[in-house]
Design an enzyme around this catalytic site. Structure first.
Site, short mmCIF file in Angstrom:
data_model
loop_
_atom_site.label_atom_id
_atom_site.label_comp_id
_atom_site.label_asym_id
_atom_site.label_seq_id
_atom_site.Cartn_x
_atom_site.Cartn_y
_atom_site.Cartn_z
N SER A 276 0.85 -1.14 0.12
CA SER A 276 -0.03 0.02 0.08
C SER A 276 1.00 1.24 -0.17
CB SER A 276 -0.90 0.19 1.27
OG SER A 276 -0.12 0.16 2.41
N LYS A 277 0.28 2.47 -0.12
CA LYS A 277 0.98 3.73 -0.11
C LYS A 277 1.73 3.90 0.98
CE LYS A 277 -1.29 6.70 -3.23
NZ LYS A 277 -2.06 8.04 -3.46
N ARG A 278 1.49 3.12 2.34
CA ARG A 278 2.36 3.46 3.44
C ARG A 278 3.81 2.70 3.40
NH1 ARG A 278 1.58 -0.87 7.11
NH2 ARG A 278 0.22 -2.49 6.46
N GLY B 3 5.43 3.12 0.86
CA GLY B 3 6.20 3.90 -0.36
C GLY B 3 5.50 3.70 -1.75
#
Length: 462
Positions: free
Chosen positions: A230-232, A234
């Site tokens: 996911s975006k967390r 990166g």
């Protein structure tokens, strides 16, 4: 997935097809398709058939193929391979919950398959909405996956699945099986999350009297904490990586390392180097891990080796946005700008970082309290005073002259290492790290160098 399909097609001199599955009206917009095509082109991915390329098996937008799906669905109904289901969503959900509570698989119970002719007529005349379900054969289905080997599924646990929704659009299962058949697809490479869908597709291929394509299910990519990416972690969209200024060849190279590695264990390679050796059978069955630090390292390697003129052109928009160079490119001192890019490229992983690295060349430096304390040391002041004296003897500074000055100071003071270099670097840039000192002095020019040293020494004298 697009990268590996494209790579596989090139390896075997086949055709890579871009097909847009846009029958889900709520989630499909033209802007998403346009962005997808633009991003793939930026990445260097090309296709032989697709909505923008054409091809003899089009159209390549599923929303333009609805008559095809309707005709085949009707054929399945006529042949008794499918039937109309009048169960409402509420009824289906209630049965799923009951199945869970009783320890049974939460599958459709095939209720409408057993409707009598009289019941069918009653439902048909009532005007109720319906879906169309495919009759799943009660059998053990076995197939060979190019990555996972022999796979088998008990089809009695699956239940009859929907091939046509109540709004007249095809389900994912039905549309891809029909399209793969009519487009003569020989290989399907996709994520392992689709492995459970494959039995449904294979029975549809059999109903279409078509030999199923070869399937290869790639492992999913996880974050470093082994949870779904996911975006967390990166991981961004290609559009966001483009905005940050990653080079496409670096992104493409890194993508190919997610689940596969060349036999010689190299991490940096070109497409041409990999095409002749790529083997889908050597893909890892274990989940790959997205490592932002590794991507940044690899991206930095590409930036250091990239053509300087290309890097300069790519960097200009970031520097313009920061107000470092004129909006009118014809007014930019390109010779100086190339020198700045060349000096700073070794310290960045993507081009938007150039703003922070290059600001020492475009605006006055700010020396922190900690650095002022260091520069106030007697040895630092001696180095800076001698450096200024030497600068005042020459009309211009060059890398060679700069090195000669440092040698002279070292001989006169016996100060070396950080004691020699660090005071000059901090006085000129306000930083302890950055481009090579001789590059900094050469780009700043002798007047700016003298002014920054003089300003600090005068401040200290006060």
């Amino acid at each position: 997935m697009a990268v590996f399909n494209w790579l596989f097609a090139r390896r075997h001199k086949g055709a890579f097809i871009l097909r847009i599955e846009d029958t889900d009206v709520a989630r499909s917009e033209k802007k998403y398709m346009a962005q997808l095509i633009e991003d793939l082109h930026w990445l260097g991915i090309t296709w032989q058939e697709g909505p923008d390329a054409g091809g003899q098996y089009g159209p390549y937008l599923q929303s333009e193929r609805l008559p095809i799906y309707n005709d085949i669905c009707q054929k399945f109904l006529d042949e008794g391979l499918a039937y109309r289901c009048y169960c409402t969503p509420e009824e289906l959900e209630e049965r799923r919950q009951i199945a869970k509570l009783t320890g049974k698989p939460p599958r459709y119970d095939n209720r409408c398959r057993r409707l009598t002719d009289a019941q069918k007529k009653t439902f048909a005349s009532s005007g109720l909405g319906f879906t169309v379900r495919f009759q799943v054969p009660d059998e053990l289905l076995v197939f060979d996956d190019l990555i996972r080997g022999t796979c088998q599924f008990d089809m009695s646990l699956i239940g009859d699945f929907v091939i046509m929704r109540s709004d007249g659009t095809p389900s994912f299962h039905f549309a891809v099986a029909v399209d793969d058949t009519l487009m003569r697809v020989t290989h399907v490479i996709r994520g392992e999350d689709h492995l459970s869908n494959t039995p449904c597709h294979i029975v549809l291929f059999h109903a279409l009297k078509q030999r199923p394509p070869q399937f290869a299910h790639l492992s999913l990519t996880m974050g470093t904490d082994r949870t779904l990416l996911s975006k967390r972690h990166g991981a961004f969209s290609l559009t966001e990586y483009r905005k940050l200024g990653y080079l496409p060849e670096a992104i493409l190279n890194y993508m190919m390392l997610l689940g596969w590695a060349p036999k010689d264990k190299r991490e940096k390679f070109t497409i041409d180097e990999i095409v002749d050796t790529f083997d889908i059978n050597t893909m890892s069955k274990a989940p790959s891990v997205f490592d932002q630090q590794k991507l940044d390292w690899l991206s930095g390697q590409y930036i250091r080796e990239a053509n300087l003129e290309r890097l300069t052109n790519l960097a200009i928009p970031y520097l313009q946005a920061a107000g470092f160079v004129p909006p009118d490119e014809s007014q930019i001192d390109r010779s100086r700008l190339r020198a700045v890019i060349d000096a700073t490229r070794g310290n960045i992983s993507y081009l938007s970082q150039i703003v922070q690295e290059a600001d020492i060349f475009f605006k006055d430096t700010i020396v922190s309290e900690k650095h002022i304390e260091f520069l106030s040391l007697e040895t630092s002041r001696i180095v800076l005073s001698l450096f200024l004296t030497e600068l005042q003897k020459i009309p211009a500074v060059s890398p060679e002259i700069f090195q000669d000055i440092l040698i002279t100071i070292k001989k006169e003071t016996n100060i070396k290492g950080k004691g020699l270099y660090l005071p000059i670097r901090i006085a000129l840039t306000g930083r302890e790290h950055g481009p090579e000192l001789y590059s900094i002095a050469n780009i700043l020019g002798i007047d700016v160098c003298k002014r920054r040293i003089e300003r600090f020494l005068l401040t200290q004298n006060k």
